[in-house]
Enzyme design. Structure first.
Site, mmCIF file in Angstrom:
data_model
loop_
_atom_site.group_PDB
_atom_site.id
_atom_site.type_symbol
_atom_site.label_atom_id
_atom_site.label_comp_id
_atom_site.label_asym_id
_atom_site.label_seq_id
_atom_site.Cartn_x
_atom_site.Cartn_y
_atom_site.Cartn_z
ATOM 1 N N TYR A 291 34.249 28.801 -59.805
ATOM 2 C CA TYR A 291 33.667 28.378 -58.538
ATOM 3 C C TYR A 291 32.159 28.305 -58.757
ATOM 4 C CZ TYR A 291 32.760 27.738 -53.605
ATOM 5 O OH TYR A 291 32.365 27.201 -52.406
ATOM 6 N N TYR A 402 40.131 33.161 -48.363
ATOM 7 C CA TYR A 402 38.699 33.315 -48.136
ATOM 8 C C TYR A 402 38.367 34.724 -47.670
ATOM 9 C CZ TYR A 402 38.405 28.168 -48.076
ATOM 10 O OH TYR A 402 38.476 26.830 -48.384
#
Length: 409
Positions: A291, A402
């Site tokens: 990421y 998340y």
């Protein structure tokens, strides 16, 4: 089965139609306690008392919810004809079950080691998806062509852009793909002269007791198996070998730094915008990608978070894995500086980053993020590596949570 002895629950397996429904006793419904308790409270409120599990109560509920017969014999016949868990395991009907699950990701537990444990059997999902062609008007659009050109420039296996849903040509064309974290002016760079490495053979690290990159771990175990798949719990950091190490590029302890090895598709979902999937089946523990984005300080992160909340779109990822819980420091800090609970950095992948920027959220994720350090080992700036946390069939959307594995029901 023994008639209707004991309370049974009719289970609809995720991703399967009604022909694979099973009748299960409560002991087989591992990981569903919150759902079951909520259902019992609702039944108790409806009936004026807690469910007793008697045949009469079960028949009333069955008739009310499913429209089934209220007679004992009718219910027995329906249960007798249903596909049972025993049938599936024995191979009488349905697909072969899988029983390996990641407890940390799916159930909020922490089993240590590889994070895997035996769970209630469940049908193995196989992909029957047939990819449809992207619409001609999308293929002809200049934005589509511009975005595809960017994807072709990426290192590693092919990344495709697919839209089978509508005529949206592409994600934002001004999105910039980068190969590593981009540090903002407020984030200090790392002096490579302070890096240190192991003295293992050039052929690769093989002795866990001797590898210097494991010196700060209480349990001296490499993070990967011989196939390059992660076998460590996601709550424990990974320290890979670096340029100061004497081992070569094929070392077992060099996976993330060698880059993405799987094909990916950025595809248009029905109701979540763009998402990520792989056209091939993936094994549990497979590295997907990093990421990436711009690394910013806490004040700028707060400002961007406030703006993102107004838009309903946020791509911020806090680098706080080393400062979340004091009782985790022995496993997470691995000899790094004392964590600062209030001044961690944040990755913003909104305007620049990697393919993983398009991964969506799920309360039932099939991906997990790991903190991975190599040259820089201060616990403040590190890579966020994304691995599969279970086997993933081809074309299944890949998602992570998340909210760090916790999702309210």
């Amino acid at each position: 089965m023994d008639g209707v002895k004991g309370l049974l629950f009719k289970v609809r397996w995720k991703g399967y139609d009604a022909s694979y429904d099973t009748w299960e006793p409560r002991k087989n419904l591992g990981g569903c306690e919150l759902v079951l308790k909520a259902w019992e409270r609702k039944q108790a409120k409806t009936n004026g008392k807690k469910r007793s599990g008697s045949i009469s109560n079960r028949e009333k509920h069955s008739k009310k919810v499913k429209g089934e017969s209220s007679s004992d014999e009718s219910l027995k016949e329906k249960i007798k004809d249903a596909l049972t868990l025993t049938d599936i395991i024995a191979g009488v009907k349905g697909p072969v079950p899988t029983v390996t699950y990641n407890t940390q990701t799916h159930f909020g537990g922490n089993s240590g080691g590889s994070g895997s444990a035996k769970r209630t059997a469940r049908p193995q999902k196989t992909s029957s998806y047939v990819e449809k062609p992207t619409l001609p008007e999308v293929l002809a659009h200049l934005d589509y062509q511009a975005f595809v050109k960017k994807l072709k420039a990426l290192k590693g296996p092919e990344v495709q852009l697919v839209n089978e849903i509508d005529t949206t040509p592409s994600p934002p064309t001004d999105f910039e793909f980068i190969e590593s974290l981009r540090l903002s002016d407020e984030v200090p760079s790392f002096d490579p002269d302070f890096a240190f490495g192991c003295e293992c053979p050039e052929s690769g690290c093989i002795d866990e007791e001797e590898c210097g990159c494991l010196n700060d771990f209480a349990v001296r175990k490499f993070a990967y198996n011989k196939h390059g798949r992660v076998i460590r719990d996601g709550e424990v950091a990974i320290v890979e070998c670096n340029d100061k190490c004497s081992c070569g590029p094929d070392c077992i302890n060099r996976v993330v730094q060698n880059g993405r090895k799987v094909k990916l598709q950025i595809f248009k979902t029905e109701n979540k915008g763009w998402g990520i999937r792989c056209p091939e089946r993936l094994k549990e523990g497979t590295f997907i990608d990093l990421y990436l984005g711009e690394v910013i300080g806490p004040k700028e992160a707060s400002r961007r978070a406030e703006a993102a909340n107004k838009l309903g779109l946020s791509y911020l990822f806090d680098l706080d894995k080393f400062s979340l819980q004091d009782d985790m420091q022995d496993e997470l800090s691995i000899g790094m500086e004392e964590p600062d609970h209030d001044n961690h950095y944040t990755i913003d992948g909104r305007d620049c980053g990697g393919v993983t920027r398009f991964i969506n959220h799920s309360c039932d994720p099939n991906l997990e993020t790991y903190a991975v350090a190599s040259d820089r080992r201060d616990g403040k700036v590190y890579d966020l590596a994304i691995f599969t946390c279970r086997d993933i069939p081809a074309y299944e959307e890949m998602c992570f949570s998340y909210t760090m594995n916790f999702c309210p029901l």
